[in-house]
Design a protein around this motif. Structure first.
Motif, PDB file in Angstrom:
ATOM      1  N   SER A 140     -41.005   8.259  13.543  1.00 50.59           N
ATOM      2  CA  SER A 140     -40.366   8.992  14.643  1.00 50.59           C
ATOM      3  C   SER A 140     -38.992   8.417  14.969  1.00 50.59           C
ATOM      4  CB  SER A 140     -41.260   8.979  15.885  1.00 50.59           C
ATOM      5  OG  SER A 140     -41.543   7.647  16.290  1.00 50.59           O
ATOM      6  N   GLU A 143     -36.570   9.362  12.215  1.00 49.76           N
ATOM      7  CA  GLU A 143     -36.199  10.773  12.345  1.00 49.76           C
ATOM      8  C   GLU A 143     -35.184  10.958  13.467  1.00 49.76           C
ATOM      9  OE1 GLU A 143     -38.377  15.080  13.314  1.00 49.76           O
ATOM     10  OE2 GLU A 143     -39.577  13.307  12.847  1.00 49.76           O
ATOM     11  N   ASN A 575     -52.299  16.764   4.930  1.00 48.35           N
ATOM     12  CA  ASN A 575     -51.987  18.194   4.968  1.00 48.35           C
ATOM     13  C   ASN A 575     -53.195  19.020   5.385  1.00 48.35           C
ATOM     14  OD1 ASN A 575     -49.289  17.933   4.237  1.00 48.35           O
ATOM     15  ND2 ASN A 575     -49.741  18.016   2.047  1.00 48.35           N
ATOM     16  N   GLU A 582     -53.944  23.616  12.842  1.00 43.35           N
ATOM     17  CA  GLU A 582     -53.254  24.904  12.924  1.00 43.35           C
ATOM     18  C   GLU A 582     -54.259  26.045  13.075  1.00 43.35           C
ATOM     19  OE1 GLU A 582     -50.124  27.555  10.187  1.00 43.35           O
ATOM     20  OE2 GLU A 582     -50.895  25.620   9.468  1.00 43.35           O
ATOM     21  N   SER A 588     -48.963  27.278  15.544  1.00 47.23           N
ATOM     22  CA  SER A 588     -48.044  27.416  14.419  1.00 47.23           C
ATOM     23  C   SER A 588     -48.081  26.117  13.616  1.00 47.23           C
ATOM     24  CB  SER A 588     -46.626  27.670  14.915  1.00 47.23           C
ATOM     25  OG  SER A 588     -46.135  26.526  15.613  1.00 47.23           O
ATOM     26  N   ARG A 589     -47.549  26.161  12.396  1.00 49.31           N
ATOM     27  CA  ARG A 589     -47.490  24.942  11.573  1.00 49.31           C
ATOM     28  C   ARG A 589     -46.696  23.861  12.293  1.00 49.31           C
ATOM     29  NH1 ARG A 589     -49.891  22.807   6.805  1.00 49.31           N
ATOM     30  NH2 ARG A 589     -48.521  21.150   6.061  1.00 49.31           N
ATOM     31  N   GLU A 590     -45.603  24.248  12.900  1.00 51.43           N
ATOM     32  CA  GLU A 590     -44.751  23.280  13.605  1.00 51.43           C
ATOM     33  C   GLU A 590     -45.496  22.636  14.768  1.00 51.43           C
ATOM     34  OE1 GLU A 590     -40.391  23.112  15.891  1.00 51.43           O
ATOM     35  OE2 GLU A 590     -41.135  24.987  15.017  1.00 51.43           O
ATOM     36  N   ASP A 591     -46.249  23.437  15.529  1.00 50.58           N
ATOM     37  CA  ASP A 591     -47.013  22.889  16.661  1.00 50.58           C
ATOM     38  C   ASP A 591     -48.145  21.984  16.180  1.00 50.58           C
ATOM     39  OD1 ASP A 591     -45.419  24.117  18.522  1.00 50.58           O
ATOM     40  OD2 ASP A 591     -46.732  25.867  18.782  1.00 50.58           O
ATOM     41  N   GLU A 593     -48.098  20.157  13.451  1.00 45.41           N
ATOM     42  CA  GLU A 593     -47.468  18.894  13.056  1.00 45.41           C
ATOM     43  C   GLU A 593     -47.113  18.061  14.281  1.00 45.41           C
ATOM     44  OE1 GLU A 593     -44.216  20.236  10.698  1.00 45.41           O
ATOM     45  OE2 GLU A 593     -45.417  20.434   8.851  1.00 45.41           O
ATOM     46  N   LYS A 594     -46.686  18.750  15.358  1.00 43.84           N
ATOM     47  CA  LYS A 594     -46.372  18.040  16.611  1.00 43.84           C
ATOM     48  C   LYS A 594     -47.645  17.449  17.218  1.00 43.84           C
ATOM     49  CE  LYS A 594     -43.757  17.088  20.307  1.00 43.84           C
ATOM     50  NZ  LYS A 594     -44.761  16.724  21.316  1.00 43.84           N
ATOM     51  N   SER A 597     -48.361  14.388  15.262  1.00 45.03           N
ATOM     52  CA  SER A 597     -47.365  13.374  15.611  1.00 45.03           C
ATOM     53  C   SER A 597     -47.689  12.724  16.955  1.00 45.03           C
ATOM     54  CB  SER A 597     -45.971  14.002  15.632  1.00 45.03           C
ATOM     55  OG  SER A 597     -44.996  13.052  16.020  1.00 45.03           O
TER      56      SER A 597
END
Length: 610
Positions: A140, A143, A575, A582, A588-591, A593-594, A597
């Motif tokens: 993190s 990034e 993955n 998901e 969503s894929r982004e959410d 991953e969040k 994280s």
């Protein structure tokens, strides 16, 4: 270099004294003297009083002068997968505190990136993981620093200590990226970045000396002098990475059944009298020896005398060539840097042509060793000492501990897969795994140390549910986890995903898991034996089959652990976990991953991968 009177402000008597003194000084003493003279000049300018030089009563490495600055605060951030970077960061913090600095040491994962612009002195200690990737607890921060929100850092002074393994293509890549990015953001180096190979003690110490000198030189106008007697002295445990304990082998058992394609050794070692302690999730460092047959073949190919004495370190310690190649130096891994050093003593033009092509070098070194190199490009045109001089030290091997100290007092257990394969027309063996499989018997001893790993730990609350994914030898730390939870009477639910090739021959610790299931210590276990069905089934397939319940456990606050192969298994499990979040969370894929994280930030997603 001799000081000449005509080129200096000193008279002959002073020049003679300096010429006698300067050659005798260590680098640490020179740093001490530089700081002292700077402070003396500052005091004299302010008070008109010259200071008396007092011989330091502490060790020479204790720089006794620290001048007052606008900020004496130093922040040390570490990114560590196995614990080496964390240990070095914490040790550096203690040293700097002893010099009078106000030090904060923190994992990059625990540091608030928005506070970066408030810092004046920043030290980065970071390892490189996998193929040039940051460690999990540095992701993190890495990034953030490389993103659009990274602030300008014109007021920041920094230095980077980078850990890596030169046998990998992207050696110390993460440290290099941090160093370059901090410069691009306007930071000023306190000391040049130092890239460390597996044997990192000396370069890390030199880096810290340079940092101390940089901090001292950067300070101006102050009058505070810290007495050398006030410098904190760090006391290491008796046994450590640099002073390993010789542990006696109590048991050495093959866990696989007859007919298995694998050989997995269960080692039980005695720690009696060592004072060593560990927690579930920690690793054991083992110093192996090279295969004596390989050593003999290499010496014969070199056409050298095995009994010839060679110097093995800067302290002048010497051993016979055979003993040095057996216990002190790495001979089974090739790197481009090693080929370049060897080319000075291997006059074969084919080697020079090879070195001119990076792709061909990568192809050549894969699966080959020093015996191949000398056989392919010999004869060796150098002495035994010349050969020793191009080698790096034989590194220790880290193994996840497979036992709880609470359940097995003064013992440590390991689960080690024997590595045997054929490459380039020769049978090849893993250095440490085959030592353990073939040559280590009960009653023998082996040098070991504890590698603490704060990035792979059971939840502080014993009622927290845990989900463990550990195929093959990745099962090791989870045996430690369950032993510990049984011993402590933990009430939290536990779920294990285990996989291997065949149920009959490769179900490691089968009886123990079945007993823990029966007793309720382990709540649930799902297994995947990939070679028992026409279609291969792996642990990630079992996760998908149980995705609804797995997500419910995550929603209840379960901690998720992965141990084992990084390149394939850990990547696939990661993955799959995102896919489950998901799907079952309607995200969503982004959410998704969040979500994962955030779990990582909360220390609910931890990996011990290799």
């Amino acid at each position: 270099m001799q000081l000449q009177v005509m080129n200096s402000p000193f008279n002959q008597e002073q020049a003679d004294l300096l010429n006698r003194l300067l050659p005798t000084l260590t680098e640490s003493q020179k740093v001490w003297l530089t700081g002292y003279l700077a402070a003396s000049q500052s005091v004299a300018a302010t008070t008109g009083v010259e200071q008396q030089l007092v011989a330091p009563t502490a060790a020479p490495s204790a720089a006794p002068v620290v001048e007052q600055t606008i900020s004496k605060e130093v922040t040390i951030l570490y990114g560590s997968q196995t614990g080496n970077a964390q240990g070095l960061a914490e040790s550096a913090g203690k040293t700097l505190e002893g010099r009078g600095f106000d030090v904060t040491v923190a994992s990059m994962n625990d540091f608030k990136p928005n506070n970066l612009k408030k810092l004046h002195n920043l030290l980065i200690v970071v390892s490189t993981h996998g193929e040039g990737d940051p460690p999990d607890n540095a992701l993190s921060f890495h990034e953030f620093l490389h993103g659009r929100r990274a602030p300008k850092l014109e007021n920041l002074r920094y230095s980077v200590l980078s850990l890596g393994d030169s046998s990998y293509e992207f050696f110390c890549q993460t440290g290099k990226e941090f160093d370059q990015k901090l410069e691009e953001l306007g930071g000023t180096r306190l000391n040049e970045r130092v890239d460390c190979d597996l044997d990192f003690d000396e370069p890390a110490a030199e880096w810290l000396e340079g940092v101390i000198a940089g901090l001292s030189q950067a300070q101006a106008g102050g009058t505070e002098v810290v007495s050398p007697t006030a410098v904190a002295q760090e006391t290491d445990t008796v046994y450590s990475r640099t002073n390993p304990f010789r542990a006696e082998v109590l048991e050495n058992i093959n866990l696989n059944g007859r007919g298995s394609n694998k050989e997995t050794r269960h080692l039980e070692l005695s720690l009696e009298g060592s004072g060593l302690t560990f927690e579930p999730g920690d690793s054991l460092g083992v110093y192996p020896e090279n295969d004596p047959t390989l050593v003999d073949s290499l010496i014969k190919e070199l056409n050298l005398n095995p009994t010839e004495e060679v110097q093995i370190n800067k302290q002048g310690e010497s051993r016979s060539l055979k003993e040095a190649l057996t216990t002190n130096f790495e001979i089974t891994v090739l790197t481009k840097a090693l080929l370049e050093k060897a080319s000075a003593f291997l006059k074969n033009n084919d080697l020079k042509e090879l070195l001119a092509n990076d792709e061909k070098v990568k192809e050549y070194i894969d699966g080959r060793d020093m015996l191949d190199l000398v056989s392919d490009f010999g004869p060796w045109d150098g002495s035994a000492q010349d050969f020793i001089s191009i080698l790096r030290k034989l590194p220790s091997r880290l193994y996840s501990i497979a036992s709880s100290l609470s359940a097995n007092e003064e013992e440590v257990h390991l689960t080690i897969g024997a590595v045997r394969y054929e490459a380039h027309g020769r049978e090849r063996n893993g250095v440490c795994s085959i030592l353990c499989a073939d040559r280590l018997q009960p009653g023998d001893t082996i040098p070991v140390y504890i590698q603490h790993n704060q990035n792979f730990k059971l939840p502080e609350n014993p009622d927290t549910p845990i989900i463990m994914v550990g195929p093959g030898t990745g099962i090791a730390p989870f045996r430690s986890f369950i032993q510990e939870r049984e011993e402590k009477g933990a009430e939290g639910k536990s779920w294990l995903f285990f996989g291997d090739q065949h149920f009959v021959t490769d179900f490691l610790y089968q009886t123990e898991w079945q007993n823990w299931l029966k007793d309720g210590v382990l709540t649930r276990m799902d297994v995947a034996f990939s070679r028992d069905t026409d279609e291969k089934v792996y642990v990630q397939n079992r996760m998908l089959e149980n995705s609804k319940e797995l997500f419910e456990w995550l929603q209840e606050g379960a901690a998720f652990y992965i141990c084992g192969d990084e390149k394939k298994m850990a990547h696939d499990v990661h993955n799959t976990l995102i896919e489950i979040i998901e799907k079952e969370g309607g995200m969503s894929r982004e959410d998704a991953e969040k979500y994962l994280s955030d779990m990582q930030q909360q220390k609910r997603y931890q990996r011990d991968v290799y």
